[in-house]
Design a protein around this motif. Structure first.
Motif, PDB file in Angstrom:
ATOM      1  N   ILE A 123      62.707  59.238  45.403  1.00  0.00           N
ATOM      2  CA  ILE A 123      61.649  58.309  44.995  1.00  0.00           C
ATOM      3  C   ILE A 123      60.895  58.853  43.785  1.00  0.00           C
ATOM      4  O   ILE A 123      60.527  58.110  42.869  1.00  0.00           O
ATOM      5  CB  ILE A 123      60.701  58.042  46.174  1.00  0.00           C
ATOM      6  N   PHE A 124      60.684  60.181  43.762  1.00  0.00           N
ATOM      7  CA  PHE A 124      60.043  60.799  42.606  1.00  0.00           C
ATOM      8  C   PHE A 124      60.910  60.633  41.357  1.00  0.00           C
ATOM      9  O   PHE A 124      60.406  60.288  40.268  1.00  0.00           O
ATOM     10  CB  PHE A 124      59.805  62.283  42.886  1.00  0.00           C
ATOM     11  N   SER A 127      60.743  57.144  40.085  1.00  0.00           N
ATOM     12  CA  SER A 127      59.489  56.904  39.361  1.00  0.00           C
ATOM     13  C   SER A 127      59.578  57.441  37.935  1.00  0.00           C
ATOM     14  O   SER A 127      59.134  56.792  36.988  1.00  0.00           O
ATOM     15  CB  SER A 127      58.325  57.565  40.104  1.00  0.00           C
ATOM     16  N   THR A 214      54.507  61.453  42.264  1.00  0.00           N
ATOM     17  CA  THR A 214      55.032  60.085  42.217  1.00  0.00           C
ATOM     18  C   THR A 214      53.913  59.072  42.017  1.00  0.00           C
ATOM     19  O   THR A 214      54.047  58.123  41.223  1.00  0.00           O
ATOM     20  CB  THR A 214      55.795  59.770  43.517  1.00  0.00           C
ATOM     21  N   ASN A 218      53.597  56.650  38.807  1.00  0.00           N
ATOM     22  CA  ASN A 218      53.517  55.197  39.004  1.00  0.00           C
ATOM     23  C   ASN A 218      52.240  54.623  38.407  1.00  0.00           C
ATOM     24  O   ASN A 218      52.244  53.525  37.830  1.00  0.00           O
ATOM     25  CB  ASN A 218      53.581  54.875  40.495  1.00  0.00           C
ATOM     26  N   THR A 262      56.854  53.886  47.252  1.00  0.00           N
ATOM     27  CA  THR A 262      55.975  55.051  47.368  1.00  0.00           C
ATOM     28  C   THR A 262      54.923  54.830  48.439  1.00  0.00           C
ATOM     29  O   THR A 262      54.647  55.723  49.258  1.00  0.00           O
ATOM     30  CB  THR A 262      55.307  55.346  46.021  1.00  0.00           C
TER      31      THR A 262
END
Length: 333
Positions: A123-124, A127, A214, A218, A262
């Motif tokens: 997920i990081f 991003s 993250t 974002n 996130t």
């Protein structure tokens, strides 16, 4: 309960036969949701040329991590709970069997920890990838290549696996066992853990560090999107023919999707982080452990749901893949 085994505190989820059956049903339905959602995600990404991009590779890595939870982790809990329900408790589910050879938890525990770490690291990376697409749209193709993305994916998996097994390699005060409260294979303290038990704090520290990064990335991306939208609106009002070079609509939508992911991961991981910290401090929290671990596990079927809701092309392709199955079931009926 076997003779000599320590008594397990009665929890909300294990006191009655009805609750045991409901918990078991929840686990089975969760397996089906994880397998179906992530299998469809991988089929769409790997089977459609449009999705075979650096962004698609990262989504595929996330789907593999979620799928691994549904294949290797949750079924073990289903087997254990089914066996206990029919009065044939397996030997490895007892707290005094943590040193048994070929203990299933020695595999399932690190896999669950590694998949959780892979999820937040992916997920990081998503991003970062979306922020480049939003902030530097003209350089996106040169910076975001398939080779670089593949290297980052392999690095995230290797790093997560090393971190997942580090408590077992560098601490004599940590063991893996099947926990009757959480209904899952967990890291547990030995008789005299000492200060080495604190090594488990690496997990929430790592996840919260990446989660904070993250959120920051974002926030930067969404701020840039908002500024670009305002600037484009002002220029459109001044001259309808003028256009401003900026991120594509798909990149903007994908950036917002990563923001939703996130938030979902933060909501599912926060309880387990609180539990780990409390457990290191000596608190048992039996009821809370079940809630924390299974809230995090449920997140494994949420990622595919978020993408299906946010991405129209993904939904259309998924419907095309599922259409033959629906037609076959209708013809059989």
């Amino acid at each position: 309960m076997p003779e000599g085994a320590p008594e397990t505190p009665c929890t909300v989820c294990c006191c009655t036969l009805t609750n045991k059956v409901l918990v078991l049903l929840f686990m089975v339905l969760l397996i089906l949701a994880i397998l179906l959602g992530n299998a469809v995600t991988l089929a769409v990404i790997l089977g459609t040329k449009h999705f075979r991009t650096p962004h698609g590779y990262l989504k595929a890595s996330l789907a593999v991590a979620d799928l691994s939870v549904g294949v290797f982790v949750v079924p073990l809990s289903v087997y254990a709970e089914t066996s206990i329900l029919v009065q044939s408790e397996p030997e490895w589910t007892r707290s005094d069997s943590r040193r048994a050879p070929l203990h299933p938890c020695a595999f399932a525990g690190p896999v669950f920890a590694a998949c959780t770490l892979v999820s937040i690291s992916t997920i990081f990376l998503l991003s970062i990838e979306r922020s480049i697409a939003v902030l530097r749209p003209l350089h996106k193709g040169a910076v975001l290549t398939r080779k670089r993305t593949s290297i980052l994916i392999v690095a995230s998996w290797l790093g997560s696996l090393v971190l997942a097994v580090s408590p077992m390699l560098h601490s004599d005060g940590v063991a893996l066992e099947y926990n009757a409260c959480s209904r899952m294979c967990n890291y547990a303290r030995r008789a005299s853990p000492g200060a080495s038990w604190n090594i488990l704090l690496l997990f929430p520290a790592f996840d919260f560090a990446l989660l904070g990064g993250t959120v920051a990335v974002n926030a930067l991306s969404l701020s840039s999107i908002r500024q670009h939208s305002k600037r484009r609106q002002r220029l459109a009002e001044a001259d309808a023919a003028r256009r401003v070079a900026g991120p594509a609509f798909s990149d903007v939508k994908a950036a917002k999707t990563i923001g939703a992911l996130t938030l979902a991961f933060a909501a599912s991981f926060s309880p387990i982080a609180v539990f780990v910290v409390g457990n290191v401090l000596g608190n048992e929290w039996c009821n809370f452990s079940f809630f924390a671990f299974w809230t995090l596990t449920t997140n494994s079927c949420c990622n595919a749901l978020v993408y299906s809701i946010r991405d129209q092309k993904f939904r259309q392709r998924a419907q095309q893949l599922l259409a033959p199955l629906r037609a076959r079931s209708v013809s059989k009926t």
